[in-house]
Scaffold this motif. Sequence first.
Motif, PDB file in Angstrom:
ATOM      1  N   VAL A  28       0.856  -1.181   0.000  1.00 47.34           N
ATOM      2  CA  VAL A  28       0.000   0.000   0.000  1.00 47.34           C
ATOM      3  C   VAL A  28       0.892   1.230   0.000  1.00 47.34           C
ATOM      4  N   VAL A  29       0.555   2.182  -0.850  1.00 44.87           N
ATOM      5  CA  VAL A  29       1.249   3.476  -0.914  1.00 44.87           C
ATOM      6  C   VAL A  29       0.234   4.534  -0.517  1.00 44.87           C
ATOM      7  N   TYR A  47      -4.040  -4.840  14.590  1.00 43.70           N
ATOM      8  CA  TYR A  47      -5.021  -4.078  15.369  1.00 43.70           C
ATOM      9  C   TYR A  47      -4.905  -2.585  15.071  1.00 43.70           C
ATOM     10  N   LEU A  48      -3.669  -2.094  14.933  1.00 44.06           N
ATOM     11  CA  LEU A  48      -3.455  -0.681  14.625  1.00 44.06           C
ATOM     12  C   LEU A  48      -4.112  -0.329  13.292  1.00 44.06           C
ATOM     13  N   GLY A  49      -3.943  -1.200  12.288  1.00 44.19           N
ATOM     14  CA  GLY A  49      -4.558  -0.961  10.982  1.00 44.19           C
ATOM     15  C   GLY A  49      -6.071  -1.000  11.033  1.00 44.19           C
ATOM     16  N   VAL A  50      -6.616  -1.985  11.736  1.00 44.37           N
ATOM     17  CA  VAL A  50      -8.072  -2.125  11.829  1.00 44.37           C
ATOM     18  C   VAL A  50      -8.687  -0.958  12.597  1.00 44.37           C
ATOM     19  N   ARG A  66      -0.737  -4.190   6.650  1.00 45.00           N
ATOM     20  CA  ARG A  66      -0.044  -3.142   5.883  1.00 45.00           C
ATOM     21  C   ARG A  66      -0.478  -1.742   6.308  1.00 45.00           C
ATOM     22  N   GLU A  67      -1.781  -1.561   6.627  1.00 44.53           N
ATOM     23  CA  GLU A  67      -2.225  -0.260   7.126  1.00 44.53           C
ATOM     24  C   GLU A  67      -1.622   0.024   8.498  1.00 44.53           C
ATOM     25  N   GLY A  68      -1.502  -1.018   9.310  1.00 45.40           N
ATOM     26  CA  GLY A  68      -0.868  -0.863  10.619  1.00 45.40           C
ATOM     27  C   GLY A  68       0.579  -0.415  10.489  1.00 45.40           C
ATOM     28  N   LEU A  69       1.283  -0.966   9.486  1.00 43.11           N
ATOM     29  CA  LEU A  69       2.663  -0.556   9.236  1.00 43.11           C
ATOM     30  C   LEU A  69       2.737   0.927   8.880  1.00 43.11           C
ATOM     31  N   LEU A  70       1.785   1.397   8.085  1.00 38.47           N
ATOM     32  CA  LEU A  70       1.766   2.817   7.714  1.00 38.47           C
ATOM     33  C   LEU A  70       1.584   3.702   8.941  1.00 38.47           C
ATOM     34  N   TYR A  71       0.642   3.338   9.799  1.00 39.01           N
ATOM     35  CA  TYR A  71       0.410   4.153  10.997  1.00 39.01           C
ATOM     36  C   TYR A  71       1.596   4.071  11.952  1.00 39.01           C
TER      37      TYR A  71
END
Length: 508
Positions: free
Chosen positions: A30-31, A130-133, A303-308
């Motif tokens: 994800v970018v 969990y961070l991503g969700v 992947r969204e969790g990694l971004l945050y």
Amino acid sequence: MTAASTAENAAASREVLAAIDMGSNSFHMVVARLVHGEIRTLEKMGEKVQLGAGLDQYNRLTEEAQERALACLGRFAQRLKGMPPEAVQIVGTNALRVARNAHQFMTRAEEVLGYPVEIIAGREEARLIYLGVSHTLSDDIGRRLVIDIGGGSTEFIIGQRFEPQELESLHMGCVSFRNRYFPDGKITKRQMDKAVTHAEQELLNIRQHYRSVGWQSAVGSSGSIKAIASVLATLKITDGTITLAAMQELRKRLVDMGKTEKLGDLGVRSDRQSIFPAGFAILMGAFQSLGIRDMAFADGALREGLLYDIVGRIQHEDVRERTISALQERYHVDQEHGAAVEETAVAAWQQVADAWGLNTAADEEVLRWACRLHEIGLTISHSQYHKHGAYLLRYSDLPGFTQQFQRDLATLVRGHRRKFASAIFEGLDPEDIARLRYLCVLVRLAVLIQHPRNMELPPAFTLTAHKDKLVLEFPEGWLDDRPLTLADLENERDYLAKQDFVLELNGG
């Protein structure tokens, strides 16, 4: 300015972030752009690589599986070009946790991508999921249960708002269950029952505790759960909400259908058909074991969790800092002394970083945190406390840290005192040994200079670094006034000499 150069400039901006999740079943990228502290997705890519299916009987990734993965990463790499390293996170999960030749693959992956690749532990994976969700859902009141079914592991998290409270990663996934229970594509009642029972057995260790903690809502966050919700809607069993009654009905229909190749009639993509019954069995086991009434699907995931997580580091809300502070509190570390050692080590590092090639943010971070935690093992025993500390840091669940970073941190704590033996660096990747050896020398010197524990400011010492030699010079007369420190440094000179490293002392 051409469109290509515009895109490259945008990629080079700190506001553009990227994350790659190398899962056991799929690879995802994800970018996104950071706008006023919020993440806005620019692009998503995903491919079914089935890395977990490429593990042979000796738990080694086959060359064919590695080639599939590297081809996918090559396509991802083009989108990453020009982005600063601190804006990119690339992690591997269960397949790489168990692969005996993971290091070989990661070296090849880093060559293709041009960025570091790291492996995260199961509970760290759960925290990031969990961070991503939590960032993709409304800010509900009360606790939520999050389940993510991967190719080789399934994560279970209970949390409230953005804070996870319970984290668990269980060794069961849709690829491993497919290989064990549905290898020929047949869906029989006997095999489905076995798979569901296996999932329930895996959940026994957390079942009682999770049910006692409880939750107000349940959320699924993986491709397997999304596919199940979609099939329930296609069959008009529900509107896409997953309930126990709906799962029971779908279980009967899958067995009646009998073959995975028929799942296309229900809208299941061809690349997901073979793993669909396995993912279903794991979720069915979770519903029955944990007593889940209903579940919604959420689009956020690892992947969204990694971004945050990247955003937190950019905005100086690094979860790793909280982890270090928590360790200091839990193990009653002398924080004042740790800070004095840190200040001294950083003063040394700043003088030698260029000569020794230690000028990355990661080098500074591991040096600082090792200094703060170098006495963590004292809570167990004073005897051999550096070894106790290394064990704690190597094998504890440390939120925010990759397995490699924990290994590096443990190495510096293990090597901060007594013999400077080659055993300290056993099992490390050869290209990391020189870097960690240099960092170890800096920690050792800082600990010795602060040995009196009088919180004295570090002296205005100077360091001159050579390949296997360090010249340490103190202000005139400083060492004459501190005979114990001089004795410590002379002993250290002997320790380092046994590893062919020269420490030269100047200034009386």
